[in-house]
Design a protein around this motif. Sequence first.
Motif, PDB file in Angstrom:
ATOM      1  N   GLN A   1       6.288   5.519   3.520  1.00 27.46           N
ATOM      2  CA  GLN A   1       6.905   6.320   4.582  1.00 27.46           C
ATOM      3  C   GLN A   1       7.413   5.431   5.715  1.00 27.46           C
ATOM      4  O   GLN A   1       8.504   5.640   6.242  1.00 27.46           O
ATOM      5  CB  GLN A   1       5.917   7.352   5.122  1.00 27.46           C
ATOM      6  CG  GLN A   1       6.518   8.290   6.157  1.00 27.46           C
ATOM      7  CD  GLN A   1       5.554   9.371   6.599  1.00 27.46           C
ATOM      8  OE1 GLN A   1       4.404   9.394   6.181  1.00 27.46           O
ATOM      9  NE2 GLN A   1       6.010  10.271   7.452  1.00 27.46           N
ATOM     10  N   LYS A   2       6.636   4.413   6.067  1.00 28.94           N
ATOM     11  CA  LYS A   2       7.035   3.496   7.139  1.00 28.94           C
ATOM     12  C   LYS A   2       8.326   2.765   6.775  1.00 28.94           C
ATOM     13  O   LYS A   2       9.236   2.624   7.596  1.00 28.94           O
ATOM     14  CB  LYS A   2       5.907   2.504   7.402  1.00 28.94           C
ATOM     15  CG  LYS A   2       6.213   1.502   8.507  1.00 28.94           C
ATOM     16  CD  LYS A   2       5.041   0.528   8.690  1.00 28.94           C
ATOM     17  CE  LYS A   2       5.375  -0.515   9.751  1.00 28.94           C
ATOM     18  NZ  LYS A   2       4.258  -1.492   9.919  1.00 28.94           N
TER      19      LYS A   2
ATOM     20  N   TRP B   1       6.802   6.357  -7.570  1.00 27.62           N
ATOM     21  CA  TRP B   1       7.195   5.469  -6.465  1.00 27.62           C
ATOM     22  C   TRP B   1       7.055   4.019  -6.926  1.00 27.62           C
ATOM     23  O   TRP B   1       5.973   3.593  -7.366  1.00 27.62           O
ATOM     24  CB  TRP B   1       6.313   5.697  -5.242  1.00 27.62           C
ATOM     25  CG  TRP B   1       6.529   7.003  -4.542  1.00 27.62           C
ATOM     26  CD1 TRP B   1       7.366   7.243  -3.495  1.00 27.62           C
ATOM     27  CD2 TRP B   1       5.872   8.248  -4.819  1.00 27.62           C
ATOM     28  NE1 TRP B   1       7.275   8.559  -3.100  1.00 27.62           N
ATOM     29  CE2 TRP B   1       6.367   9.202  -3.890  1.00 27.62           C
ATOM     30  CE3 TRP B   1       4.915   8.669  -5.763  1.00 27.62           C
ATOM     31  CZ2 TRP B   1       5.939  10.525  -3.892  1.00 27.62           C
ATOM     32  CZ3 TRP B   1       4.505   9.987  -5.759  1.00 27.62           C
ATOM     33  CH2 TRP B   1       5.017  10.903  -4.830  1.00 27.62           C
TER      34      TRP B   1
ATOM     35  N   PRO C   1       0.832  -1.204   0.000  1.00 27.84           N
ATOM     36  CA  PRO C   1       0.000   0.000   0.000  1.00 27.84           C
ATOM     37  C   PRO C   1       0.866   1.252   0.000  1.00 27.84           C
ATOM     38  O   PRO C   1       1.985   1.247   0.517  1.00 27.84           O
ATOM     39  CB  PRO C   1      -0.811  -0.122   1.289  1.00 27.84           C
ATOM     40  CG  PRO C   1      -0.015  -1.023   2.167  1.00 27.84           C
ATOM     41  CD  PRO C   1       0.693  -1.974   1.257  1.00 27.84           C
ATOM     42  N   SER C   2       0.361   2.318  -0.570  1.00 29.19           N
ATOM     43  CA  SER C   2       1.132   3.569  -0.638  1.00 29.19           C
ATOM     44  C   SER C   2       1.472   4.095   0.761  1.00 29.19           C
ATOM     45  O   SER C   2       2.490   4.771   0.945  1.00 29.19           O
ATOM     46  CB  SER C   2       0.352   4.622  -1.424  1.00 29.19           C
ATOM     47  OG  SER C   2      -0.913   4.848  -0.825  1.00 29.19           O
ATOM     48  N   SER C   3       0.659   3.754   1.739  1.00 27.44           N
ATOM     49  CA  SER C   3       0.925   4.197   3.113  1.00 27.44           C
ATOM     50  C   SER C   3       2.176   3.541   3.693  1.00 27.44           C
ATOM     51  O   SER C   3       2.748   4.023   4.679  1.00 27.44           O
ATOM     52  CB  SER C   3      -0.280   3.883   4.008  1.00 27.44           C
ATOM     53  OG  SER C   3      -0.547   2.482   3.995  1.00 27.44           O
ATOM     54  N   TYR C   4       2.629   2.434   3.083  1.00 26.81           N
ATOM     55  CA  TYR C   4       3.800   1.711   3.581  1.00 26.81           C
ATOM     56  C   TYR C   4       5.116   2.400   3.203  1.00 26.81           C
ATOM     57  O   TYR C   4       6.157   2.161   3.820  1.00 26.81           O
ATOM     58  CB  TYR C   4       3.784   0.280   3.033  1.00 26.81           C
ATOM     59  CG  TYR C   4       4.931  -0.587   3.496  1.00 26.81           C
ATOM     60  CD1 TYR C   4       5.041  -0.984   4.834  1.00 26.81           C
ATOM     61  CD2 TYR C   4       5.919  -1.007   2.613  1.00 26.81           C
ATOM     62  CE1 TYR C   4       6.089  -1.774   5.257  1.00 26.81           C
ATOM     63  CE2 TYR C   4       6.968  -1.804   3.029  1.00 26.81           C
ATOM     64  CZ  TYR C   4       7.055  -2.177   4.357  1.00 26.81           C
ATOM     65  OH  TYR C   4       8.098  -2.965   4.784  1.00 26.81           O
TER      66      TYR C   4
ATOM     67  N   ALA D   1       2.762   4.460  -6.704  1.00 26.24           N
ATOM     68  CA  ALA D   1       2.080   5.757  -6.796  1.00 26.24           C
ATOM     69  C   ALA D   1       2.763   6.592  -7.868  1.00 26.24           C
ATOM     70  O   ALA D   1       3.932   6.382  -8.203  1.00 26.24           O
ATOM     71  CB  ALA D   1       2.099   6.485  -5.452  1.00 26.24           C
TER      72      ALA D   1
END
Length: 329
Positions: free
Chosen positions: A179-180, A233, A174-177, A224
């Motif tokens: 930054q993590k 990305w 997921p795109s939220s991953y 992304a």
Amino acid sequence: MTDKEDELDSDQARKLILFKSKKEIKVKELPKYAFEKFDQEDKIKLITKSKSSGAGYSYSIQLQNESSAPISEVKIKVIYSDFLSITGFYPPTTKLPKSPNNKGKSITRIKFDEINERSSKRIDLRFTPLLLGNEGEIRTMVTYVNNKDYVRVLDSKPVIIKLGKININPKIVPSSYIQKFSQKPDIKKGIISFGVGVEDSIDSDFYFNLLNQILLKNHLQLIAKDPNKKILWFFGTDLESREDVLIIGQIVSAKVEIIGTSPSHNVLISFLTLLSNEFKEHLVIREIVKTPNQIYNMKCKYCGMVLPNFPEKGEEIECRKCSNIQVVW
């Protein structure tokens, strides 16, 4: 010791203490020590250190004079495999004349007139790999003249550089991953930044689309995409090491940049080298440039910081980190 020196020493000894009376004693200071009286063996040390750094390797050379006398005619010879290129150095006053390749080796020579007693000289070099699938080394040899006018030689242990070919599989996250993943404590980061030196300006959309094609071609998964800001990305996994890699491609301030993030520095360096070479090859094939020499490294040649923008031909640009001014092309 010569007869003349014996006479001098004897004369100095007589003048050193003059007994005028029991109460009055006059003392003269001894002359400053003669450098040739000090032993320099095992007190001149060559220390080299290397580590993976960003998209390449940093290599430091430190010559320490721990003796009480200077050394002169210092000549440093850095020998390295020709699939590596020196893309940065410090201090800025360092001159790095390069000798022609010889049997797959390149040589860079550095000279100092003198290194004073109880002092040292340090040179920092940055190496960027040009090709994958190679194994080579970096080593340093030093010659100098000691205080007894003898030539001495120091030799470093070779640093082995091995860059194997890389095979990436796409990985969906997921795109939220993103930054993590980038903020993991053991993560390594590197960046390739270059400008294309052509007289006619090229639409940034062309570079953006070409970057997208090359990243897809190398089996990365598109996570992304921002066409307005010209950022991509991608994510994947190296099949051999099983380490993940995040690749960000962007067009910013007339520069093409590929940013890599991975727990494995070897994977990172290998993949950034591969992507950089493929992008340059496509520019030659599409006749945007006649030769890869028209594609310029956009990192400060002194500190390695990415320069703020790709300047016009002959224009000076200042590094935001070290403030050194340089001309890119």
